[in-house]
Design a protein around this motif. Structure first.
Motif, PDB file in Angstrom:
ATOM      1  N   ALA A 103       0.836  -1.198   0.000  1.00  0.00           N
ATOM      2  CA  ALA A 103       0.000   0.000   0.000  1.00  0.00           C
ATOM      3  C   ALA A 103       0.869   1.245   0.000  1.00  0.00           C
ATOM      4  CB  ALA A 103      -0.919   0.009   1.223  1.00  0.00           C
ATOM      5  N   GLY A 104       0.449   2.242  -0.775  1.00  0.00           N
ATOM      6  CA  GLY A 104       1.200   3.487  -0.836  1.00  0.00           C
ATOM      7  C   GLY A 104       0.442   4.523  -1.635  1.00  0.00           C
ATOM      8  N   TYR A 105       1.179   5.524  -2.093  1.00  0.00           N
ATOM      9  CA  TYR A 105       0.579   6.559  -2.941  1.00  0.00           C
ATOM     10  C   TYR A 105       1.274   6.533  -4.290  1.00  0.00           C
ATOM     11  CZ  TYR A 105      -1.727  10.791  -4.450  1.00  0.00           C
ATOM     12  OH  TYR A 105      -2.513  11.683  -5.150  1.00  0.00           O
ATOM     13  N   ASN A 106       0.507   6.206  -5.315  1.00  0.00           N
ATOM     14  CA  ASN A 106       1.036   6.006  -6.673  1.00  0.00           C
ATOM     15  C   ASN A 106       2.051   4.868  -6.702  1.00  0.00           C
ATOM     16  OD1 ASN A 106       0.984   6.657  -9.422  1.00  0.00           O
ATOM     17  ND2 ASN A 106       2.751   8.013  -9.259  1.00  0.00           N
ATOM     18  N   ASN A 107       1.893   3.935  -5.777  1.00  0.00           N
ATOM     19  CA  ASN A 107       2.843   2.828  -5.691  1.00  0.00           C
ATOM     20  C   ASN A 107       2.679   1.808  -6.806  1.00  0.00           C
ATOM     21  OD1 ASN A 107       0.378   2.320  -4.123  1.00  0.00           O
ATOM     22  ND2 ASN A 107       1.275   0.325  -3.644  1.00  0.00           N
ATOM     23  N   ALA A 108       1.459   1.680  -7.330  1.00  0.00           N
ATOM     24  CA  ALA A 108       1.250   0.674  -8.383  1.00  0.00           C
ATOM     25  C   ALA A 108       2.145   0.932  -9.586  1.00  0.00           C
ATOM     26  CB  ALA A 108      -0.215   0.662  -8.808  1.00  0.00           C
ATOM     27  N   GLY A 128       7.159 -11.863  -5.953  1.00  0.00           N
ATOM     28  CA  GLY A 128       5.755 -12.250  -6.051  1.00  0.00           C
ATOM     29  C   GLY A 128       5.329 -13.276  -5.024  1.00  0.00           C
ATOM     30  N   SER A 129       6.283 -13.905  -4.350  1.00  0.00           N
ATOM     31  CA  SER A 129       5.941 -14.863  -3.298  1.00  0.00           C
ATOM     32  C   SER A 129       5.534 -14.161  -2.005  1.00  0.00           C
ATOM     33  CB  SER A 129       7.133 -15.788  -3.018  1.00  0.00           C
ATOM     34  OG  SER A 129       7.440 -16.574  -4.160  1.00  0.00           O
ATOM     35  N   TYR A 130       5.897 -12.887  -1.900  1.00  0.00           N
ATOM     36  CA  TYR A 130       5.587 -12.120  -0.691  1.00  0.00           C
ATOM     37  C   TYR A 130       4.396 -11.189  -0.844  1.00  0.00           C
ATOM     38  CZ  TYR A 130      10.095 -13.566   1.242  1.00  0.00           C
ATOM     39  OH  TYR A 130      11.143 -14.297   1.727  1.00  0.00           O
ATOM     40  N   PHE A 131       4.135 -10.733  -2.070  1.00  0.00           N
ATOM     41  CA  PHE A 131       3.163  -9.665  -2.255  1.00  0.00           C
ATOM     42  C   PHE A 131       2.093 -10.037  -3.272  1.00  0.00           C
ATOM     43  CE2 PHE A 131       7.340  -7.636  -1.383  1.00  0.00           C
ATOM     44  CZ  PHE A 131       7.049  -7.143  -0.120  1.00  0.00           C
ATOM     45  N   TRP A 132       0.838  -9.693  -2.945  1.00  0.00           N
ATOM     46  CA  TRP A 132      -0.247  -9.873  -3.897  1.00  0.00           C
ATOM     47  C   TRP A 132      -0.016  -8.972  -5.099  1.00  0.00           C
ATOM     48  CZ3 TRP A 132      -2.940 -13.982  -2.967  1.00  0.00           C
ATOM     49  CH2 TRP A 132      -3.233 -14.376  -1.656  1.00  0.00           C
ATOM     50  N   SER A 133      -0.473  -9.391  -6.245  1.00  0.00           N
ATOM     51  CA  SER A 133      -0.305  -8.606  -7.477  1.00  0.00           C
ATOM     52  C   SER A 133      -1.271  -7.431  -7.535  1.00  0.00           C
ATOM     53  CB  SER A 133      -0.499  -9.494  -8.711  1.00  0.00           C
ATOM     54  OG  SER A 133      -1.804 -10.064  -8.713  1.00  0.00           O
ATOM     55  N   SER A 134      -2.226  -7.395  -6.618  1.00  0.00           N
ATOM     56  CA  SER A 134      -3.218  -6.317  -6.563  1.00  0.00           C
ATOM     57  C   SER A 134      -2.882  -5.377  -5.410  1.00  0.00           C
ATOM     58  CB  SER A 134      -4.630  -6.891  -6.387  1.00  0.00           C
ATOM     59  OG  SER A 134      -4.656  -7.801  -5.292  1.00  0.00           O
ATOM     60  N   PRO A 135      -2.168  -4.281  -5.661  1.00  0.00           N
ATOM     61  CA  PRO A 135      -1.783  -3.372  -4.579  1.00  0.00           C
ATOM     62  C   PRO A 135      -2.926  -2.476  -4.144  1.00  0.00           C
ATOM     63  CG  PRO A 135      -1.032  -2.501  -6.671  1.00  0.00           C
ATOM     64  CD  PRO A 135      -1.641  -3.853  -6.966  1.00  0.00           C
ATOM     65  N   ILE A 136      -2.740  -1.832  -3.012  1.00  0.00           N
ATOM     66  CA  ILE A 136      -3.662  -0.799  -2.534  1.00  0.00           C
ATOM     67  C   ILE A 136      -2.993   0.536  -2.814  1.00  0.00           C
ATOM     68  CG2 ILE A 136      -4.810   0.184  -0.522  1.00  0.00           C
ATOM     69  CD1 ILE A 136      -4.706  -2.647   0.710  1.00  0.00           C
ATOM     70  N   ASP A 137      -3.557   1.300  -3.737  1.00  0.00           N
ATOM     71  CA  ASP A 137      -2.945   2.552  -4.181  1.00  0.00           C
ATOM     72  C   ASP A 137      -3.861   3.714  -3.807  1.00  0.00           C
ATOM     73  OD1 ASP A 137      -1.735   4.669  -5.480  1.00  0.00           O
ATOM     74  OD2 ASP A 137      -1.185   3.486  -7.242  1.00  0.00           O
ATOM     75  N   CYS A 138      -3.405   4.541  -2.869  1.00  0.00           N
ATOM     76  CA  CYS A 138      -4.223   5.671  -2.414  1.00  0.00           C
ATOM     77  C   CYS A 138      -4.399   6.731  -3.493  1.00  0.00           C
ATOM     78  CB  CYS A 138      -3.609   6.285  -1.157  1.00  0.00           C
ATOM     79  SG  CYS A 138      -3.703   5.207   0.283  1.00  0.00           S
ATOM     80  N   PHE A 139      -3.547   6.720  -4.485  1.00  0.00           N
ATOM     81  CA  PHE A 139      -3.697   7.600  -5.652  1.00  0.00           C
ATOM     82  C   PHE A 139      -5.009   7.271  -6.363  1.00  0.00           C
ATOM     83  CE2 PHE A 139      -2.922   8.367 -10.205  1.00  0.00           C
ATOM     84  CZ  PHE A 139      -2.489   9.689 -10.199  1.00  0.00           C
ATOM     85  N   ILE A 140      -5.276   5.982  -6.516  1.00  0.00           N
ATOM     86  CA  ILE A 140      -6.507   5.528  -7.180  1.00  0.00           C
ATOM     87  C   ILE A 140      -7.713   5.726  -6.265  1.00  0.00           C
ATOM     88  CG2 ILE A 140      -7.666   3.588  -8.299  1.00  0.00           C
ATOM     89  CD1 ILE A 140      -5.167   4.626  -9.752  1.00  0.00           C
ATOM     90  N   LEU A 141      -7.556   5.387  -4.981  1.00  0.00           N
ATOM     91  CA  LEU A 141      -8.651   5.563  -4.039  1.00  0.00           C
ATOM     92  C   LEU A 141      -9.066   7.032  -3.950  1.00  0.00           C
ATOM     93  CD1 LEU A 141      -7.518   3.274  -1.066  1.00  0.00           C
ATOM     94  CD2 LEU A 141      -9.125   2.714  -2.895  1.00  0.00           C
ATOM     95  N   ALA A 142      -8.079   7.932  -3.952  1.00  0.00           N
ATOM     96  CA  ALA A 142      -8.365   9.358  -3.872  1.00  0.00           C
ATOM     97  C   ALA A 142      -9.050   9.862  -5.132  1.00  0.00           C
ATOM     98  CB  ALA A 142      -7.089  10.141  -3.615  1.00  0.00           C
ATOM     99  N   SER A 143      -8.725   9.267  -6.263  1.00  0.00           N
ATOM    100  CA  SER A 143      -9.367   9.659  -7.522  1.00  0.00           C
ATOM    101  C   SER A 143     -10.868   9.432  -7.447  1.00  0.00           C
ATOM    102  CB  SER A 143      -8.759   8.861  -8.679  1.00  0.00           C
ATOM    103  OG  SER A 143      -9.285   9.286  -9.914  1.00  0.00           O
ATOM    104  N   GLN A 144     -11.248   8.329  -6.850  1.00  0.00           N
ATOM    105  CA  GLN A 144     -12.667   8.041  -6.661  1.00  0.00           C
ATOM    106  C   GLN A 144     -13.289   9.022  -5.668  1.00  0.00           C
ATOM    107  OE1 GLN A 144     -14.730   5.715  -8.068  1.00  0.00           O
ATOM    108  NE2 GLN A 144     -16.447   6.415  -6.793  1.00  0.00           N
ATOM    109  N   ALA A 145     -12.589   9.258  -4.571  1.00  0.00           N
ATOM    110  CA  ALA A 145     -13.132  10.108  -3.518  1.00  0.00           C
ATOM    111  C   ALA A 145     -13.281  11.564  -3.960  1.00  0.00           C
ATOM    112  CB  ALA A 145     -12.239  10.033  -2.279  1.00  0.00           C
ATOM    113  N   LEU A 146     -12.417  12.010  -4.879  1.00  0.00           N
ATOM    114  CA  LEU A 146     -12.389  13.421  -5.271  1.00  0.00           C
ATOM    115  C   LEU A 146     -12.893  13.666  -6.690  1.00  0.00           C
ATOM    116  CD1 LEU A 146      -8.918  14.343  -3.706  1.00  0.00           C
ATOM    117  CD2 LEU A 146     -11.176  14.993  -2.850  1.00  0.00           C
TER     118      LEU A 146
END
Length: 205
Positions: A103-108, A128-146
């Motif tokens: 998870a981050g900001y514009n991390n994807a 890829g053994s440690y991390f899901w291929s679907s990140p949590i990107d606050c850049f994208i979440l904020a786009s929806q919110a704003l």
């Protein structure tokens, strides 16, 4: 039986914009297990030999080439080993159902490729053994919110978005990975309503 939710919020400062030729000079992270903070770290990293350094990128971060070579910047192999120790403590990389969300900001599009490349530079192909291929990107979440206010905003940088969401920003601290991480986590909580615990369970690094 459901698995624990494991999220690594993190932020990077880099020597340029291209993960194939530039490197990481700061790596900050907070690891949450079921939304409880179990680990946090803030590493100043010495770039790999051969990593290109863009002076403009350093200027934005308030760094010089001499800074990257001083004793406060740790050899990248040591940073990698410490990170791997943390990841292995809370995750079994051989279990395909046990991974972290990044998870981050514009991390994807930015941070994740740099982190993957950091693993590869350490001769580790198991990112890829440690991390899901679907990140949590606050850049994208904020786009929806704003969406309704996006046309009124000068840009969509982390500081601009945070201020638009009512989060105070200290301009003098921007582009420090740890401070940007604080803003990112505050933004995530603001958007999603998920209240992240500030109580560290474990030890600081």
């Amino acid at each position: 039986m459901s698995k624990a939710v494991k999220v690594l919020f993190y932020d990077l400062e880099t020597t340029g914009l291209h993960p194939s030729k530039h490197g990481i000079h700061q790596l900050s992270g907070r690891l949450y297990i079921n939304w409880k903070l179990v680990k946090e770290f803030n590493c100043h990293v010495r770039p790999f030999e051969g990593d290109e350094i863009d002076d403009y990128s350093l200027k934005i971060a308030g760094k010089t080439r001499a800074d990257l070579a001083n004793e406060h910047h740790v050899h990248p192999h040591l940073v990698y080993r410490a990170l791997l120790k943390t990841l292995n403590t809370y995750c079994d990389r051989f279990d395909k159902q046990d991974k972290y969300f990044l998870a981050g900001y514009n991390n994807a599009s930015f941070d994740n490729p740099f982190l993957r490349n950091f693993f590869e530079k350490n001769d580790d192909k198991y990112f890829g053994s440690y991390f899901w291929s679907s990140p949590i990107d606050c850049f994208i979440l904020a786009s929806q919110a704003l969406m309704a206010r996006r046309h009124l905003m000068a840009d969509f940088k982390l500081s601009t978005v945070a201020q638009e969401m009512g989060i105070p920003v200290d301009e003098s601290k921007l582009h420090d990975a740890l401070y940007d991480l604080d803003l990112t986590i505050a933004l995530y909580s603001q958007i999603t309503g998920v209240k992240l615990s500030n109580e560290l369970v474990g030890q600081r690094s």
